[in-house]
Enzyme design. Structure first.
Site, mmCIF file in Angstrom:
data_model
loop_
_atom_site.group_PDB
_atom_site.id
_atom_site.type_symbol
_atom_site.label_atom_id
_atom_site.label_comp_id
_atom_site.label_asym_id
_atom_site.label_seq_id
_atom_site.Cartn_x
_atom_site.Cartn_y
_atom_site.Cartn_z
ATOM 1 N N ILE A 123 0.691 -1.172 0.117
ATOM 2 C CA ILE A 123 0.131 -0.237 -0.005
ATOM 3 C C ILE A 123 1.109 1.076 0.075
ATOM 4 O O ILE A 123 1.957 1.036 0.385
ATOM 5 C CB ILE A 123 -0.958 -0.097 1.346
ATOM 6 C CG1 ILE A 123 -0.120 -0.191 2.470
ATOM 7 C CG2 ILE A 123 -2.040 -0.982 0.840
ATOM 8 C CD1 ILE A 123 -1.174 -0.070 3.706
ATOM 9 N N ASP A 124 0.508 2.441 -0.393
ATOM 10 C CA ASP A 124 1.199 3.347 -0.558
ATOM 11 C C ASP A 124 1.746 4.113 0.581
ATOM 12 O O ASP A 124 1.357 3.644 1.818
ATOM 13 C CB ASP A 124 0.542 4.729 -1.305
ATOM 14 C CG ASP A 124 -0.005 4.037 -2.572
ATOM 15 O OD1 ASP A 124 0.812 3.508 -3.223
ATOM 16 O OD2 ASP A 124 -1.098 4.591 -3.219
#
Length: 303
Positions: free
Chosen positions: A136-137
């Protein structure tokens, strides 16, 4: 490795270290400040300092040296482990933490923290990304599954490929969505006008996001997004595509609307089949304090 970025009107008068933190997803501000100090970041061909304020039309270039072969060192960084057994770890990643080391950036990542807490991780992704099955970012918070051995890694990766992993996110988006449910089926690829971003493009990779409205606010909407695929920046790109970009998103959203450090996106729910037992495992975590405080603020603005 050389990269470049053209300063836009929206970037006008920003400090270069802050701007590059928004542009380069995998680098922290302190890391970028180190690059500026080392003289490997240039504006129109000239090296500048961290406090340099950019002007529209300037061209920023950075030359990051290829990483020397090295072991990634364990670091005693606190992490919230939601679940752990001999095969799998589920972590609640805080916003602001990079998942794995990248060129010139070998510390402070989730992988550094995991190597301290876990002695053995799956080696399928190599020394820089041990155990990492998906990501995930940096500025997205929430649940991430990590493989502790190769058997688990292969199983979890296959489940992602077959789209049987359940991943749900909460997001605060701009605008009021007037229908309660929706599906965005639009291919995602590199933005031809800006190589630092992704976009909906012809010939891109299939990408499907399902969403439902959880709550309406004045000028904003709280939504739940369910991923069918897992493309880079998928939710951020898809919500922008339907004219409801994420609040606080430095890459895809309008600037200076809510006081947030990055996009209001939280990976709240994760479900998968246990790679050894076949048992269905599902986990859910609350959004972080900043996300909740933003919702409380929006409540005060309701008509």
């Amino acid at each position: 490795m050389s990269e470049h970025y053209k300063v836009t009107e929206n970037d006008q008068s920003k400090r270069i270290d802050k701007l590059l933190t928004e542009v380069i997803e995998e680098a922290s501000r302190s890391q970028i400040q180190g690059w500026l100090k080392d003289g490997i970041v240039f504006v129109d061909g000239k090296a500048v300092k961290s406090n340099y304020k950019v002007q529209e039309g300037e061209s920023i270039t950075w030359h990051i040296p290829e990483p020397e072969p090295m072991d990634i060192l364990p670091e005693d960084i606190p992490i919230e482990i939601v679940y752990e057994d001999e095969d799998v770890i589920v972590v609640n990643k805080p916003s602001g933490m990079v998942i794995h080391p990248a060129a010139g950036h070998y510390s402070g990542t989730l992988v550094n923290a995991l190597l301290f807490h876990v002695k053995d991780l799956s080696g399928i992704n190599g020394v820089e990304r041990p155990g990492i099955v998906h990501r995930i970012d940096k500025d997205t918070s929430g649940l991430l599954m990590v493989a502790k051995n190769d058997l688990a890694h292969q199983s979890l990766a296959e489940q992602l490929s077959k789209k049987t992993v359940e991943r749900k996110y909460e997001a605060i988006v701009h605008g009021e969505i007037h229908h309660e449910y929706g599906t965005i089926d639009a291919p995602i690829g590199r933005d031809p006008k800006d190589r630092q971003r992704m976009a909906v493009v012809d010939g891109g990779r299939d990408a499907v996001t399902h969403f439902r409205v959880l709550r309406h606010f004045t000028d904003f909407t709280l939504v739940e997004c369910k991923l069918e695929t897992g493309r880079t920046h998928q939710i951020r790109v898809h919500m922008r595509y339907i004219d409801h970009p994420l609040a606080g998103d430095p890459k895809y959203g309008p600037r200076k609307t809510l006081d947030l450090d990055g996009q209001a996106l939280h990976a709240k729910s994760l479900g998968f089949e246990h790679p050894r037992t076949g048992e269905w495992k599902k986990f859910e975590v609350e959004p972080p304090a900043e996300f909740k405080e933003t919702l409380k603020y929006l409540e005060t603005k309701e008509v």
